[in-house]
Write an enzyme that holds these catalytic residues in place. Structure first.
Site, PDB file in Angstrom:
ATOM      1  N   GLY A  86      16.509 -37.662   0.313  1.00 13.62           N
ATOM      2  CA  GLY A  86      16.152 -39.097  -0.248  1.00 13.62           C
ATOM      3  C   GLY A  86      14.966 -39.894   0.129  1.00 13.62           C
ATOM      4  O   GLY A  86      14.104 -39.050   0.694  1.00 13.62           O
ATOM      5  N   GLU A  92       0.790  -1.291   0.013  1.00 18.18           N
ATOM      6  CA  GLU A  92      -0.092   0.018   0.069  1.00 18.18           C
ATOM      7  C   GLU A  92       0.640   1.552   0.129  1.00 18.18           C
ATOM      8  O   GLU A  92       0.453   2.287  -0.702  1.00 18.18           O
ATOM      9  CB  GLU A  92      -1.022   0.275   1.291  1.00 18.18           C
ATOM     10  N   ASP A  94      25.027 -37.589  -4.285  1.00 24.65           N
ATOM     11  CA  ASP A  94      24.952 -37.006  -5.453  1.00 24.65           C
ATOM     12  C   ASP A  94      25.741 -35.438  -5.474  1.00 24.65           C
ATOM     13  O   ASP A  94      25.848 -34.825  -6.577  1.00 24.65           O
ATOM     14  CB  ASP A  94      23.284 -36.375  -5.619  1.00 24.65           C
ATOM     15  N   LEU A 110      21.549 -27.688  -5.079  1.00 27.57           N
ATOM     16  CA  LEU A 110      20.212 -27.264  -4.755  1.00 27.57           C
ATOM     17  C   LEU A 110      20.147 -25.753  -4.871  1.00 27.57           C
ATOM     18  O   LEU A 110      19.354 -25.184  -4.128  1.00 27.57           O
ATOM     19  CB  LEU A 110      19.890 -27.604  -3.368  1.00 27.57           C
ATOM     20  N   CYS A 132      -2.478  -4.086   7.099  1.00 29.97           N
ATOM     21  CA  CYS A 132      -2.060  -4.388   8.468  1.00 29.97           C
ATOM     22  C   CYS A 132      -2.573  -3.289   9.401  1.00 29.97           C
ATOM     23  O   CYS A 132      -2.679  -2.246   8.905  1.00 29.97           O
ATOM     24  CB  CYS A 132      -0.565  -4.506   8.449  1.00 29.97           C
ATOM     25  N   LEU A 166      11.761 -38.363   2.431  1.00 33.51           N
ATOM     26  CA  LEU A 166      10.394 -38.209   1.668  1.00 33.51           C
ATOM     27  C   LEU A 166       9.337 -39.061   2.548  1.00 33.51           C
ATOM     28  O   LEU A 166       8.068 -38.619   2.622  1.00 33.51           O
ATOM     29  CB  LEU A 166      10.407 -38.489   0.326  1.00 33.51           C
TER      30      LEU A 166
END
Length: 356
Positions: free
Chosen positions: A286, A46, A198, A202, A72, A290
């Site tokens: 891995g 704003e 690996d 990232l 806000c 997960l």
């Protein structure tokens, strides 16, 4: 409001733990000012729009303001936007959604209405606004980030060959899309086995975007100091159970931040990330990591890239979840698919994820 939502998305990757917000000021059917929240600690949308109008010598008194989130009402790093809109004698404010933050929720609207400013909630835009700031909503409603699980899989559901080789399972189109998704998150999380196997960076490379924080779950500090994931941007955090001062010192000298937790449970991890201002978390692996998010019902959506390959006796998820019937199984809602070169992306919200 469509324009305000577009403006809001310009802040992606920069505003956390604040939401992305866009604002458009209209007078005599013309846009006289617009802006968005650029970065946490900077002026809100704003104020940016009001400043834009002033730079253009436009008088905002009596104008209408379109803003993607309720203005806000409290003092944080910046003064309340609701008070400023009252001071500028705005006549009407249109909002796409109310603010889930209990410090604001409804109070911004109340300030405006008490000052005689008409407030209209445009419900047709509410879902778009919620999707834009789903991580912000989750932190305030459920006290954890919005969690996305990402994986690259073969057609027979394997993450890699039995020897761990998975490079490159998917093609460049899918990998580019994965980087695009990575750029939409505040942090990306992997286990130390992924780092050792690996040596990933990232970071965001194939598309334009901000590098997320990189979180490694490493209970005994096996992360090598020269790992690519550490980088030189002070965005790598290693969560561990170890108190080995020598190892911690070496990793800190290499550029990583090392945090010792009492337990590497999903809840402890998510609690820590909320404290660090993470609204959206991407879990990349891995298999054990997960699986832990599936098992704890702490995952909200999946983005699985399927390659047209059969890996046979390879590594799979070890979910350790049992159901008594197919009807009880985890399922996807709002499912979508996309062909990326020779690969297919399947994505959707998990049935165990709460609503926005």
């Amino acid at each position: 409001m469509n324009r305000a939502l577009t403006l809001a998305s310009n802040g992606r990757g920069e505003t956390s733990p604040n939401p992305m917000v866009g604002c458009v000021i209209v007078k005599d059917n013309k846009i006289i000012g617009e802006g968005w929240h650029h970065k946490c600690g900077n002026p809100h949308a704003e104020i940016e729009a009001l400043n834009d109008a002033r730079r253009k010598n436009n008088n905002v008194e009596g104008s209408s303001v379109y803003v993607t989130l309720e203005p806000c009402s409290h003092y944080g790093k910046t003064p309340p936007c609701a008070d400023r809109l009252v001071k500028e004698k705005i006549s009407e404010v249109f909002i796409a959604m109310s603010d889930p933050n209990p410090k604001v929720n409804g109070k911004g609207i109340e300030i405006l209405q008490n000052a005689g400013i008409k407030v209209t909630e445009l419900k047709d835009f509410e879902q778009q606004a919620k999707e834009l700031n789903r991580g912000f909503i989750f932190v305030h409603k459920y006290k954890r980030p919005f969690v996305t699980l990402k994986a690259a899989l073969s057609l027979d559901g394997r993450l890699s060959l039995i020897n761990g080789d998975s490079k490159w399972l998917t093609g460049i189109e899918a990998r580019t899309k994965a980087h695009e998704i990575r750029a939409m998150n505040d942090a990306v999380l992997v286990g130390v086995e992924t780092v050792l196997k690996d040596n990933p960076e990232l970071t965001v490379r194939h598309v334009k975007g901000i590098n997320p924080k990189r979180i490694i779950l490493d209970s005994s500090l096996r992360t090598p100091e020269n790992s690519k994931i550490i980088g030189d941007d002070n965005k790598c955090i290693i969560l561990t159970l170890s108190n080995d001062g020598e190892k911690i010192s070496r990793l800190k000298n290499s550029g990583a931040e090392v945090i010792t937790l009492t337990e590497l449970s999903v809840k402890n991890i998510l609690d820590f990330l909320v404290e660090r201002g993470v609204l959206n978390l991407m879990v990349e692996g891995g298999a054990k990591v997960l699986s832990s998010f599936f098992k704890s019902c702490s995952a909200d959506e999946i983005k699985f890239f399927y390659a047209p390959k059969i890996l046979g006796d390879g590594k799979n998820f070890n979910l350790d979840i049992n159901f008594n019937s197919v009807s009880e199984a985890l399922s996807l809602r709002e499912m979508k698919s996309e062909i990326l070169g020779q690969d297919i992306l399947i994505e959707g919200r998990l049935s165990c994820s709460p609503d926005l």
